[in-house]
Design a protein around this motif. Structure first.
Motif, mmCIF file in Angstrom:
data_model
loop_
_atom_site.group_PDB
_atom_site.id
_atom_site.type_symbol
_atom_site.label_atom_id
_atom_site.label_comp_id
_atom_site.label_asym_id
_atom_site.label_seq_id
_atom_site.Cartn_x
_atom_site.Cartn_y
_atom_site.Cartn_z
ATOM 1 N N ASN B 201 0.822 -1.203 0.000
ATOM 2 C CA ASN B 201 0.000 0.000 0.000
ATOM 3 C C ASN B 201 0.868 1.271 0.000
ATOM 4 O O ASN B 201 0.680 2.167 0.812
ATOM 5 C CB ASN B 201 -0.931 -0.044 1.221
ATOM 6 N N LEU B 202 1.826 1.319 -0.901
ATOM 7 C CA LEU B 202 2.777 2.428 -0.952
ATOM 8 C C LEU B 202 2.233 3.571 -1.808
ATOM 9 O O LEU B 202 1.636 3.344 -2.858
ATOM 10 C CB LEU B 202 4.120 1.960 -1.530
ATOM 11 N N GLU B 203 2.486 4.772 -1.348
ATOM 12 C CA GLU B 203 2.083 5.956 -2.096
ATOM 13 C C GLU B 203 3.106 6.210 -3.212
ATOM 14 O O GLU B 203 4.313 6.034 -2.999
ATOM 15 C CB GLU B 203 2.071 7.135 -1.120
ATOM 16 N N VAL B 204 2.630 6.593 -4.399
ATOM 17 C CA VAL B 204 3.547 6.951 -5.498
ATOM 18 C C VAL B 204 3.108 8.292 -6.077
ATOM 19 O O VAL B 204 1.946 8.680 -5.926
ATOM 20 C CB VAL B 204 3.575 5.876 -6.620
ATOM 21 N N PRO B 205 4.013 9.003 -6.753
ATOM 22 C CA PRO B 205 3.624 10.301 -7.334
ATOM 23 C C PRO B 205 2.461 10.150 -8.320
ATOM 24 O O PRO B 205 2.344 9.132 -9.004
ATOM 25 C CB PRO B 205 4.889 10.758 -8.066
ATOM 26 N N SER B 206 1.641 11.185 -8.391
ATOM 27 C CA SER B 206 0.408 11.108 -9.181
ATOM 28 C C SER B 206 0.644 10.860 -10.674
ATOM 29 O O SER B 206 -0.228 10.326 -11.355
ATOM 30 C CB SER B 206 -0.375 12.402 -8.992
ATOM 31 N N ILE B 207 1.829 11.222 -11.186
ATOM 32 C CA ILE B 207 2.017 11.100 -12.644
ATOM 33 C C ILE B 207 2.118 9.653 -13.121
ATOM 34 O O ILE B 207 2.088 9.380 -14.313
ATOM 35 C CB ILE B 207 3.240 11.909 -13.150
ATOM 36 N N TYR B 208 2.223 8.691 -12.173
ATOM 37 C CA TYR B 208 2.192 7.274 -12.566
ATOM 38 C C TYR B 208 0.786 6.829 -12.979
ATOM 39 O O TYR B 208 0.620 5.817 -13.622
ATOM 40 C CB TYR B 208 2.675 6.380 -11.419
ATOM 41 N N PHE B 209 -0.220 7.587 -12.529
ATOM 42 C CA PHE B 209 -1.609 7.224 -12.833
ATOM 43 C C PHE B 209 -2.119 8.022 -14.032
ATOM 44 O O PHE B 209 -1.627 9.118 -14.323
ATOM 45 C CB PHE B 209 -2.498 7.490 -11.622
ATOM 46 N N ALA B 210 -3.116 7.450 -14.691
ATOM 47 C CA ALA B 210 -3.672 8.087 -15.887
ATOM 48 C C ALA B 210 -4.188 9.498 -15.577
ATOM 49 O O ALA B 210 -4.854 9.709 -14.576
ATOM 50 C CB ALA B 210 -4.802 7.234 -16.450
ATOM 51 N N HIS B 211 -3.822 10.441 -16.428
ATOM 52 C CA HIS B 211 -4.282 11.815 -16.277
ATOM 53 C C HIS B 211 -4.257 12.481 -17.649
ATOM 54 O O HIS B 211 -3.630 11.982 -18.584
ATOM 55 C CB HIS B 211 -3.373 12.582 -15.305
ATOM 56 N N GLU B 212 -4.936 13.618 -17.776
ATOM 57 C CA GLU B 212 -4.936 14.360 -19.043
ATOM 58 C C GLU B 212 -3.692 15.216 -19.134
ATOM 59 O O GLU B 212 -3.306 15.876 -18.158
ATOM 60 C CB GLU B 212 -6.176 15.258 -19.118
ATOM 61 N N ARG B 213 -3.074 15.234 -20.311
ATOM 62 C CA ARG B 213 -1.848 16.015 -20.451
ATOM 63 C C ARG B 213 -1.657 16.441 -21.902
ATOM 64 O O ARG B 213 -2.027 15.714 -22.828
ATOM 65 C CB ARG B 213 -0.659 15.148 -20.001
ATOM 66 N N GLU B 214 -1.090 17.623 -22.100
ATOM 67 C CA GLU B 214 -0.721 18.085 -23.445
ATOM 68 C C GLU B 214 0.510 17.314 -23.899
ATOM 69 O O GLU B 214 1.527 17.327 -23.184
ATOM 70 C CB GLU B 214 -0.345 19.569 -23.419
ATOM 71 N N VAL B 215 0.428 16.644 -25.018
ATOM 72 C CA VAL B 215 1.585 15.902 -25.531
ATOM 73 C C VAL B 215 1.795 16.191 -27.006
ATOM 74 O O VAL B 215 0.898 16.667 -27.705
ATOM 75 C CB VAL B 215 1.413 14.372 -25.332
ATOM 76 N N ILE B 216 3.008 15.882 -27.457
ATOM 77 C CA ILE B 216 3.344 15.985 -28.877
ATOM 78 C C ILE B 216 3.747 14.590 -29.325
ATOM 79 O O ILE B 216 4.468 13.887 -28.598
ATOM 80 C CB ILE B 216 4.560 16.912 -29.095
ATOM 81 N N ARG B 217 3.299 14.199 -30.501
ATOM 82 C CA ARG B 217 3.786 12.932 -31.059
ATOM 83 C C ARG B 217 5.113 13.206 -31.753
ATOM 84 O O ARG B 217 5.183 14.009 -32.665
ATOM 85 C CB ARG B 217 2.801 12.367 -32.085
ATOM 86 N N ARG B 218 6.188 12.578 -31.282
ATOM 87 C CA ARG B 218 7.489 12.813 -31.901
ATOM 88 C C ARG B 218 8.225 11.483 -32.022
ATOM 89 O O ARG B 218 8.248 10.712 -31.074
ATOM 90 C CB ARG B 218 8.303 13.793 -31.061
ATOM 91 N N SER B 220 8.950 7.874 -32.236
ATOM 92 C CA SER B 220 8.048 6.758 -31.965
ATOM 93 C C SER B 220 7.215 6.965 -30.707
ATOM 94 O O SER B 220 6.437 6.109 -30.328
ATOM 95 C CB SER B 220 8.874 5.476 -31.822
ATOM 96 N N GLY B 221 7.402 8.111 -30.026
ATOM 97 C CA GLY B 221 6.728 8.242 -28.737
ATOM 98 C C GLY B 221 5.971 9.539 -28.559
ATOM 99 O O GLY B 221 5.840 10.356 -29.468
ATOM 100 N N LEU B 222 5.459 9.694 -27.339
ATOM 101 C CA LEU B 222 4.768 10.920 -26.953
ATOM 102 C C LEU B 222 5.704 11.713 -26.053
ATOM 103 O O LEU B 222 6.385 11.148 -25.219
ATOM 104 C CB LEU B 222 3.505 10.581 -26.158
ATOM 105 N N LEU B 223 5.721 13.034 -26.223
ATOM 106 C CA LEU B 223 6.507 13.873 -25.324
ATOM 107 C C LEU B 223 5.587 14.849 -24.603
ATOM 108 O O LEU B 223 4.700 15.432 -25.224
ATOM 109 C CB LEU B 223 7.565 14.657 -26.114
ATOM 110 N N PRO B 224 5.781 15.007 -23.275
ATOM 111 C CA PRO B 224 4.922 15.929 -22.535
ATOM 112 C C PRO B 224 5.330 17.377 -22.823
ATOM 113 O O PRO B 224 6.522 17.698 -22.839
ATOM 114 C CB PRO B 224 5.206 15.574 -21.076
ATOM 115 N N VAL B 225 4.337 18.217 -23.047
ATOM 116 C CA VAL B 225 4.619 19.639 -23.268
ATOM 117 C C VAL B 225 4.953 20.278 -21.917
ATOM 118 O O VAL B 225 4.271 20.056 -20.927
ATOM 119 C CB VAL B 225 3.403 20.338 -23.896
ATOM 120 N N SER B 226 6.053 21.026 -21.898
ATOM 121 C CA SER B 226 6.456 21.726 -20.675
ATOM 122 C C SER B 226 7.305 22.913 -21.104
ATOM 123 O O SER B 226 7.447 23.167 -22.301
ATOM 124 C CB SER B 226 7.277 20.797 -19.778
ATOM 125 N N HIS B 227 7.891 23.624 -20.130
ATOM 126 C CA HIS B 227 8.754 24.734 -20.532
ATOM 127 C C HIS B 227 9.983 24.225 -21.289
ATOM 128 O O HIS B 227 10.656 24.972 -21.974
ATOM 129 C CB HIS B 227 9.165 25.569 -19.314
#
Lengths: 427, 301
Positions: B201-218, B220-227
């Motif tokens: 029952n260990l806590e993990v950071p929220s980004i391991y779970f499904a969430h909505e995010r701005e991404v770019i397809r680049r 073979s993968g997806l990249l998260p939009v950030s600064h």
């Protein structure tokens, strides 16, 4: 600390095995086949090895042996240089394969991979039968005390899946294996290349009524691989929190290497020989009434005794040997030969002591198993030796108890691990 | 005594606890590398199991690229505080200011340069052992690495010249200036880690779970939009439901499309998935067949 019920346990066991075979026996192909047919290969791995297969000029299929190539030097030279570990799982078990290469450093690598294994798969090429190297692999498996041995007669496709070829090899191997201290041997005809009898039965070996290799790996009983009789608890670390609440708490931390223990059991601490009783068995979750190998636990005892790392707790009345001199089978792992004039360090359970090799009784030719007189040990040599240590070791015969019978030899000047030993302590 | 099987997670856990206690007992000045990622979260629980009711016999340390996801850094600080253990943070920004790390651009991936800051921190505190959360199933070079992995005084790994490792007898000896990297969960797989997180029952950071995010397809993968990552002229970003399988440098850590919102769902997804953890999520591992091996030789974890 609060008492708890037994911790809920998942039912999937862990089986560690080693595959032994030379370059041409199809060992890499077998491992590739096990991974592939158990659906443990990922798409990106498969596409990467498909590319490499084409680059090397094979225009069809996938060379499954490429899956086990690790390092750059190996890929360039097409060889394997060290022990690699592979992981796969079926709904029944989790598996760890120690994959050891089959060239001249074989003894060193196989002993290393075998030291933690429950089972060894020895590959024999059906066209070639039992060779010198098959005997060497079987001898090393028995030396290291691997509980289960499986002889996989590979390349059955190249001998027309012939039953008489298979039967002949089984007979040859059994005749030779009688001389070894092997607990249990199974024989399976396979074709790693075509996939027969590895994970799927195929339809070309109908005369064989036994299990597939995967079936055997999934079902062979391993619960008795650890010695269940003799309680042995080498102390790793002494825990003294010095907090207000736990002012007098003194916990002995370690792993139960064999046997089991209950609260109230009388224990003897070695080498001092002092006696006490188990007061608590402490886990992170709380205290329990009993624990068994291979659990890591913290023990507290009724009396204030001077106990530190390197001491071993045992059940009173079931005592191991406490000795400053012992016989052992010693496998030399270093390019620098053993120097009998030098002092080395020995690490045995949680104790590190100074040691000298007192006497080399004989060396074993791993190919013929003949004993030869010798006064030196070089890399990959195996010898029966007598060793003297500066402080007493608390040990058992290796074949009875792996954990308290094994040791490594460390060269104090280079800090390298130069030897691996198995104590012969039978009276 | 019972003949019940010893379940795989118990076997792995007991082995890892044994390894941690060996480090504590035999090394003079160890440290545990804690990034806030799932593998080092498991390490912390194993350390609790190994040493409680005592304090950990080592501090925690994070080598911060300052390209980390904010959720992960927040989690890192929260978890260290909750445990009451000392956390050391050494920042790559300092290495850059000192001229120890020279980057081509501000947005370039910093994963490979962590080695410099790590080696500097090892020298600063005179650590002789770094406990890390690497696993052998992650990558080909890792599969050949020892649990106690010796590094020379330049922090380098020599894969052809490793100490043989037999039974559970670990050789922890080093000369002054050398160090050992210790990987207590070497034998765990990605699935084992998630199963353990569920069991404990260990806590993990929220980004391991499904969430909505701005991404770019680049590529073979997806990249998260950030600064650090903005769409190029011919690209456009889109909103997707994703999660991360690893957490690292924001400029090269890719999320995967996923609806897994609970640990159970992640386990189900991990058991079914057909792409390796690093293959799906790390662009820096795709540059060459040997990229991890080369980084490790330079002193990487």
């Amino acid at each position: 600390m609060s008492a708890i019920e037994k911790i809920p346990l998942e039912q999937t066991e862990l089986l560690r095995f080693i595959t032994a075979g030379s370059v041409d026996d199809g060992k890499s192909t077998l491992i590739g086949r096990l991974l592939h047919d158990s659906k443990s290969i990922f798409e990106d791995q498969l596409s990467s090895i498909t590319n490499t297969t084409r680059k090397r000029g094979m225009m069809e299929g996938v060379d499954l042996s490429l899956l086990t190539d690790g390092l750059q030097a190996e890929r360039e030279q097409g060889i394997t240089i060290d022990v690699a570990y592979r992981y796969f799982a079926t709904p029944k078990r989790k598996f760890i394969i120690a994959d050891t290469p089959g060239h001249e450093q074989y003894t060193r690598n196989m002993v290393t991979g075998a030291s933690t294994a429950n089972l060894a798969v020895i590959l024999i090429d059906a066209r070639k039968g039992v060779l010198t190297q098959s005997r060497r692999h079987a001898y090393l498996a028995s030396l290291v005390g691997i509980p289960h041995l499986v002889v996989a007669v590979n390349k059955m496709d190249l001998v027309d899946y012939s039953q008489s070829v298979f039967d002949g090899i089984c007979k040859d191997f059994s005749a030779f294996a009688e001389r070894l201290n092997l607990h249990h041997v199974d024989f399976i005809p396979i074709s790693a290349l075509k996939g027969d009898m590895v994970v799927e039965r195929g339809d070309r070996l109908d005369w064989y009524k036994g299990t597939t290799l995967m079936d055997l790996l999934e079902n062979i009983s391993i619960s008795h691989d650890v010695n269940k009789e003799d309680f042995r608890f080498p102390v790793q670390w002494v825990c003294r929190p010095h907090t207000e609440k736990l002012h007098d708490f003194r916990g002995y931390m370690g792993r139960i290497e064999s046997g089991a223990i209950q609260v109230g059991d009388p224990i003897t601490v070695l080498p001092s020989g002092l006696n006490s009783r188990v007061k608590e068995i402490v886990l992170y979750e709380g205290t329990v009434a009993e624990a068994e190998a291979p659990q890591s636990v913290t023990l507290t005892i009724e009396d204030h005794l001077d106990i530190s790392r390197g001491d071993v707790m045992v059940k009173t009345g079931d005592l191991p040997q406490v000795t400053k001199a012992f016989d052992a089978m010693l496998c030399w792992l270093s390019e620098q030969p053993l120097d009998p004039a030098r002092k080395y360090l020995i690490k045995h359970t949680t104790r590190v002591v100074k040691a000298v090799v007192n006497r080399i009784d004989y060396q074993v030719d791993v190919n013929t198993m003949n004993q030869e007189t010798s006064d030196k040990l070089t890399m990959n040599d195996i010898a029966h030796v007598n060793i003297k240590v500066q402080q007493p070791l608390v040990c058992d015969d290796y074949q009875r108890n792996r954990a308290t019978g094994c040791f490594i030899v460390i060269d104090e000047s280079s800090n390298n691990t130069v030897g691996a030993g198995m104590i012969c302590a039978s009276a | 005594m019972s003949n019940r099987p010893f379940a795989h997670l118990d076997a792995l856990e007991s082995e890892s606890i044994h390894i941690m206690r060996e480090v504590a007992a035999e090394c003079a000045n160890p440290v545990l590398l804690f990034s806030g990622g799932k593998d080092s979260i498991v390490l912390l629980r194993l350390a609790e199991k190994a040493f409680r009711p005592c304090r950990f016999p080592f501090p925690l340390m994070h080598i911060d690229t300052e390209h980390n996801f904010p959720e992960v850094i927040e989690f890192r600080d929260h978890r260290a505080k909750e445990l009451g253990e000392r956390l050391i943070v050494r920042s790559m920004e300092d290495s850059i200011k000192k001229g120890r790390v020279v980057l081509r651009s501000e947005t370039q991936s910093r994963n490979a340069f962590q080695s410099v800051t790590l080696l500097d921190a090892i020298a600063e505190f005179k650590f002789d052992a770094c406990i890390g959360g690497a696993r052998r199933d992650e990558e080909k070079a890792r599969a050949k690495e020892r649990i106690f992995s010796f590094r020379d005084e330049f922090g380098q790994w020599d894969p052809k010249n490793q100490r043989p490792e037999l039974w559970d007898l670990y050789n922890t000896r080093t000369h002054s200036g050398e160090n050992i990297r210790v990987f207590p969960i070497s034998n765990w797989t990605e699935l084992d880690v998630w199963e353990y997180i569920l069991r404990e029952n260990l806590e993990v950071p929220s980004i391991y779970f499904a969430h909505e995010r701005e991404v770019i397809r680049r590529e073979s993968g997806l990249l998260p939009v950030s600064h650090l990552v903005q769409p190029d002229a011919d690209e456009h970003s889109e909103k997707m439901t994703v999660r991360f399988r690893t957490v690292g440098d924001m400029s090269c850590t890719c999320p995967v499309a996923s609806n897994a919102a609970t640990v159970e769902a992640i386990i189900a997804e991990t058991a079914m998935t057909r792409i390796t953890e690093r293959g799906a999520t790390r662009m820096d591992d795709q540059t060459s067949d040997a990229s991890m091996e080369l980084r490790k030789k330079e002193g990487y974890f």
